[in-house]
Design a protein around this motif. Sequence first.
Motif, PDB file in Angstrom:
ATOM      1  N   GLY A   7      -1.179  -2.203   7.143  1.00 35.64           N
ATOM      2  CA  GLY A   7      -1.583  -1.550   5.389  1.00 35.64           C
ATOM      3  C   GLY A   7      -1.005  -1.912   4.464  1.00 35.64           C
ATOM      4  O   GLY A   7      -1.728  -0.674   3.691  1.00 35.64           O
ATOM      5  N   GLY A   8      -0.579  -2.899   4.285  1.00 35.01           N
ATOM      6  CA  GLY A   8       0.411  -2.738   2.987  1.00 35.01           C
ATOM      7  C   GLY A   8      -0.963  -3.620   2.232  1.00 35.01           C
ATOM      8  O   GLY A   8      -1.891  -4.513   2.446  1.00 35.01           O
ATOM      9  N   GLY A   9      -0.632  -4.316   1.375  1.00 36.49           N
ATOM     10  CA  GLY A   9      -1.818  -5.231   0.321  1.00 36.49           C
ATOM     11  C   GLY A   9      -1.598  -4.680  -1.380  1.00 36.49           C
ATOM     12  O   GLY A   9      -0.459  -4.074  -1.453  1.00 36.49           O
ATOM     13  N   LEU A  10      -2.729  -5.329  -1.824  1.00 37.14           N
ATOM     14  CA  LEU A  10      -2.274  -5.583  -3.127  1.00 37.14           C
ATOM     15  C   LEU A  10      -2.940  -4.603  -3.812  1.00 37.14           C
ATOM     16  O   LEU A  10      -3.651  -3.739  -3.779  1.00 37.14           O
ATOM     17  CB  LEU A  10      -2.763  -6.106  -4.335  1.00 37.14           C
ATOM     18  CG  LEU A  10      -2.880  -6.488  -5.167  1.00 37.14           C
ATOM     19  CD1 LEU A  10      -2.042  -6.279  -6.291  1.00 37.14           C
ATOM     20  CD2 LEU A  10      -4.027  -8.066  -6.082  1.00 37.14           C
ATOM     21  N   GLY A  14      -1.411   3.444  -9.679  1.00 32.90           N
ATOM     22  CA  GLY A  14      -1.727   4.592  -9.642  1.00 32.90           C
ATOM     23  C   GLY A  14      -2.708   4.944  -8.625  1.00 32.90           C
ATOM     24  O   GLY A  14      -2.600   5.519  -8.084  1.00 32.90           O
ATOM     25  N   GLY A  15      -2.416   3.567  -7.627  1.00 34.10           N
ATOM     26  CA  GLY A  15      -3.995   3.517  -7.052  1.00 34.10           C
ATOM     27  C   GLY A  15      -2.686   4.095  -5.069  1.00 34.10           C
ATOM     28  O   GLY A  15      -1.841   4.929  -5.495  1.00 34.10           O
ATOM     29  N   SER A  16      -3.297   4.280  -4.171  1.00 36.57           N
ATOM     30  CA  SER A  16      -3.289   4.628  -3.247  1.00 36.57           C
ATOM     31  C   SER A  16      -2.810   3.107  -1.785  1.00 36.57           C
ATOM     32  O   SER A  16      -4.198   2.498  -1.543  1.00 36.57           O
ATOM     33  CB  SER A  16      -3.453   5.808  -2.724  1.00 36.57           C
ATOM     34  OG  SER A  16      -2.705   7.265  -4.019  1.00 36.57           O
ATOM     35  N   LEU A  17      -1.446   3.628  -0.852  1.00 39.48           N
ATOM     36  CA  LEU A  17      -2.186   2.952   0.036  1.00 39.48           C
ATOM     37  C   LEU A  17      -1.803   3.608   1.469  1.00 39.48           C
ATOM     38  O   LEU A  17      -0.501   5.019   1.045  1.00 39.48           O
ATOM     39  CB  LEU A  17      -1.144   1.742   0.115  1.00 39.48           C
ATOM     40  CG  LEU A  17      -1.725   0.466  -0.492  1.00 39.48           C
ATOM     41  CD1 LEU A  17      -1.188  -0.575  -0.076  1.00 39.48           C
ATOM     42  CD2 LEU A  17      -3.483  -0.028  -0.233  1.00 39.48           C
ATOM     43  N   ARG A  18      -1.950   3.222   2.660  1.00 39.08           N
ATOM     44  CA  ARG A  18      -1.815   3.870   3.643  1.00 39.08           C
ATOM     45  C   ARG A  18      -1.363   3.050   4.784  1.00 39.08           C
ATOM     46  O   ARG A  18      -1.674   2.458   5.021  1.00 39.08           O
ATOM     47  CB  ARG A  18      -2.786   4.801   4.455  1.00 39.08           C
ATOM     48  CG  ARG A  18      -2.438   5.936   5.602  1.00 39.08           C
ATOM     49  CD  ARG A  18      -3.432   6.119   6.107  1.00 39.08           C
ATOM     50  NE  ARG A  18      -3.481   7.640   7.392  1.00 39.08           N
ATOM     51  CZ  ARG A  18      -4.247   7.946   8.241  1.00 39.08           C
ATOM     52  NH1 ARG A  18      -4.637   7.304   7.855  1.00 39.08           N
ATOM     53  NH2 ARG A  18      -3.498   9.094   9.180  1.00 39.08           N
ATOM     54  N   LEU A  19      -0.163   3.625   4.441  1.00 34.09           N
ATOM     55  CA  LEU A  19       0.572   1.757   6.085  1.00 34.09           C
ATOM     56  C   LEU A  19       0.315   2.691   7.254  1.00 34.09           C
ATOM     57  O   LEU A  19       0.514   3.924   7.726  1.00 34.09           O
ATOM     58  CB  LEU A  19       1.998   1.908   5.844  1.00 34.09           C
ATOM     59  CG  LEU A  19       2.502   1.767   4.060  1.00 34.09           C
ATOM     60  CD1 LEU A  19       3.961   0.935   3.863  1.00 34.09           C
ATOM     61  CD2 LEU A  19       1.644  -0.019   4.240  1.00 34.09           C
ATOM     62  N   SER A  20       1.129   2.416   8.064  1.00 31.37           N
ATOM     63  CA  SER A  20       0.744   2.569   9.421  1.00 31.37           C
ATOM     64  C   SER A  20       2.169   1.811  10.493  1.00 31.37           C
ATOM     65  O   SER A  20       1.494   0.585   9.583  1.00 31.37           O
ATOM     66  CB  SER A  20      -0.831   2.222  10.440  1.00 31.37           C
ATOM     67  OG  SER A  20      -1.850   3.392   9.787  1.00 31.37           O
ATOM     68  N   HIS A  78       2.014   7.545   9.693  1.00 34.48           N
ATOM     69  CA  HIS A  78       1.476   7.315   8.788  1.00 34.48           C
ATOM     70  C   HIS A  78       2.751   7.630   8.018  1.00 34.48           C
ATOM     71  O   HIS A  78       3.544   7.792   7.734  1.00 34.48           O
ATOM     72  CB  HIS A  78       0.106   7.296   8.554  1.00 34.48           C
ATOM     73  CG  HIS A  78      -0.506   6.989  10.267  1.00 34.48           C
ATOM     74  ND1 HIS A  78      -1.392   5.843  10.233  1.00 34.48           N
ATOM     75  CD2 HIS A  78      -0.838   8.197  10.550  1.00 34.48           C
ATOM     76  CE1 HIS A  78      -1.632   6.280  10.790  1.00 34.48           C
ATOM     77  NE2 HIS A  78      -2.154   7.428  11.302  1.00 34.48           N
ATOM     78  N   LEU A  79       2.855   7.048   6.656  1.00 38.43           N
ATOM     79  CA  LEU A  79       3.204   6.450   4.956  1.00 38.43           C
ATOM     80  C   LEU A  79       1.973   6.295   3.765  1.00 38.43           C
ATOM     81  O   LEU A  79       1.986   5.611   4.120  1.00 38.43           O
ATOM     82  CB  LEU A  79       3.693   5.545   5.332  1.00 38.43           C
ATOM     83  CG  LEU A  79       4.685   5.856   3.941  1.00 38.43           C
ATOM     84  CD1 LEU A  79       5.794   7.257   3.726  1.00 38.43           C
ATOM     85  CD2 LEU A  79       5.734   4.172   2.905  1.00 38.43           C
ATOM     86  N   GLN A  80       1.736   8.007   3.854  1.00 37.73           N
ATOM     87  CA  GLN A  80       0.244   7.657   2.826  1.00 37.73           C
ATOM     88  C   GLN A  80       1.425   7.548   1.439  1.00 37.73           C
ATOM     89  O   GLN A  80       2.437   8.529   0.916  1.00 37.73           O
ATOM     90  CB  GLN A  80      -0.818   9.267   2.362  1.00 37.73           C
ATOM     91  CG  GLN A  80      -1.218   9.380   1.775  1.00 37.73           C
ATOM     92  CD  GLN A  80      -2.259   8.264   1.669  1.00 37.73           C
ATOM     93  OE1 GLN A  80      -3.291   8.273   3.011  1.00 37.73           O
ATOM     94  NE2 GLN A  80      -2.850   7.805   0.381  1.00 37.73           N
ATOM     95  N   MET A  81       1.112   6.806   0.297  1.00 37.69           N
ATOM     96  CA  MET A  81       1.247   6.618  -0.575  1.00 37.69           C
ATOM     97  C   MET A  81       0.480   6.753  -2.121  1.00 37.69           C
ATOM     98  O   MET A  81      -0.178   6.102  -2.149  1.00 37.69           O
ATOM     99  CB  MET A  81       2.307   4.650  -1.165  1.00 37.69           C
ATOM    100  CG  MET A  81       3.186   4.678   0.421  1.00 37.69           C
ATOM    101  SD  MET A  81       4.292   3.175   0.222  1.00 37.69           S
ATOM    102  CE  MET A  81       2.331   2.201   0.802  1.00 37.69           C
ATOM    103  N   ASN A  82       1.026   8.025  -2.588  1.00 38.60           N
ATOM    104  CA  ASN A  82       0.223   7.730  -3.768  1.00 38.60           C
ATOM    105  C   ASN A  82       0.719   7.537  -5.011  1.00 38.60           C
ATOM    106  O   ASN A  82       1.906   7.730  -5.446  1.00 38.60           O
ATOM    107  CB  ASN A  82      -1.067   9.414  -3.855  1.00 38.60           C
ATOM    108  CG  ASN A  82      -1.800   9.407  -2.778  1.00 38.60           C
ATOM    109  OD1 ASN A  82      -1.693   8.765  -2.031  1.00 38.60           O
ATOM    110  ND2 ASN A  82      -1.388  11.192  -1.737  1.00 38.60           N
ATOM    111  N   SER A  83       0.397   7.413  -6.011  1.00 39.81           N
ATOM    112  CA  SER A  83       1.174   6.825  -7.784  1.00 39.81           C
ATOM    113  C   SER A  83       1.485   5.788  -8.217  1.00 39.81           C
ATOM    114  O   SER A  83       3.160   6.245  -8.139  1.00 39.81           O
ATOM    115  CB  SER A  83       1.483   9.049  -8.340  1.00 39.81           C
ATOM    116  OG  SER A  83       0.852   9.928  -7.989  1.00 39.81           O
ATOM    117  N   LEU A  84       1.169   4.920  -6.362  1.00 35.73           N
ATOM    118  CA  LEU A  84       1.810   4.447  -6.764  1.00 35.73           C
ATOM    119  C   LEU A  84       2.515   3.653  -8.082  1.00 35.73           C
ATOM    120  O   LEU A  84       0.906   3.360  -8.964  1.00 35.73           O
ATOM    121  CB  LEU A  84       1.302   2.916  -5.444  1.00 35.73           C
ATOM    122  CG  LEU A  84       1.501   3.348  -4.532  1.00 35.73           C
ATOM    123  CD1 LEU A  84       0.590   2.233  -3.906  1.00 35.73           C
ATOM    124  CD2 LEU A  84       3.006   3.386  -3.425  1.00 35.73           C
TER     125      LEU A  84
END
Length: 114
Positions: A7-10, A14-20, A78-84
């Motif tokens: 789930g990682g990436g660029l 302010g964006g979001s990613l979700r890691l699993s 999961h790790l929901q990451m917001n407001s990165l």
Amino acid sequence: VQLQASGGGLVQAGGSLRLSCAASESISSIHIMGWYRQAPGKEREPVATISNIGSTYYSNSVEGRFTISRDIAKNTIHLQMNSLDREDTAVYYCYVWKPSNTYWGQGTLVTVSS
């Protein structure tokens, strides 16, 4: 226990990613699962944990922005990451803690651009 993180990436600030993190065995009774991260030139630091009864912990730097959860049926957390922001750039590692040992996944890179 084998762990496969994804789930990682660029992402832009302010964006979001979700890691699993998928485990090779049932997670229903695992005491602690969670995430650490390691930024370039820094030590590995805890990010979030979830217990076998669903209790959660977050580091001060991510509380309110990140959410850890688990899907017992899929043996996955999961790790929901917001407001990165750029300070979240790091390799994120999932782990499992058992009384006998701690197991680590291979890490997934999160890069936050400005």
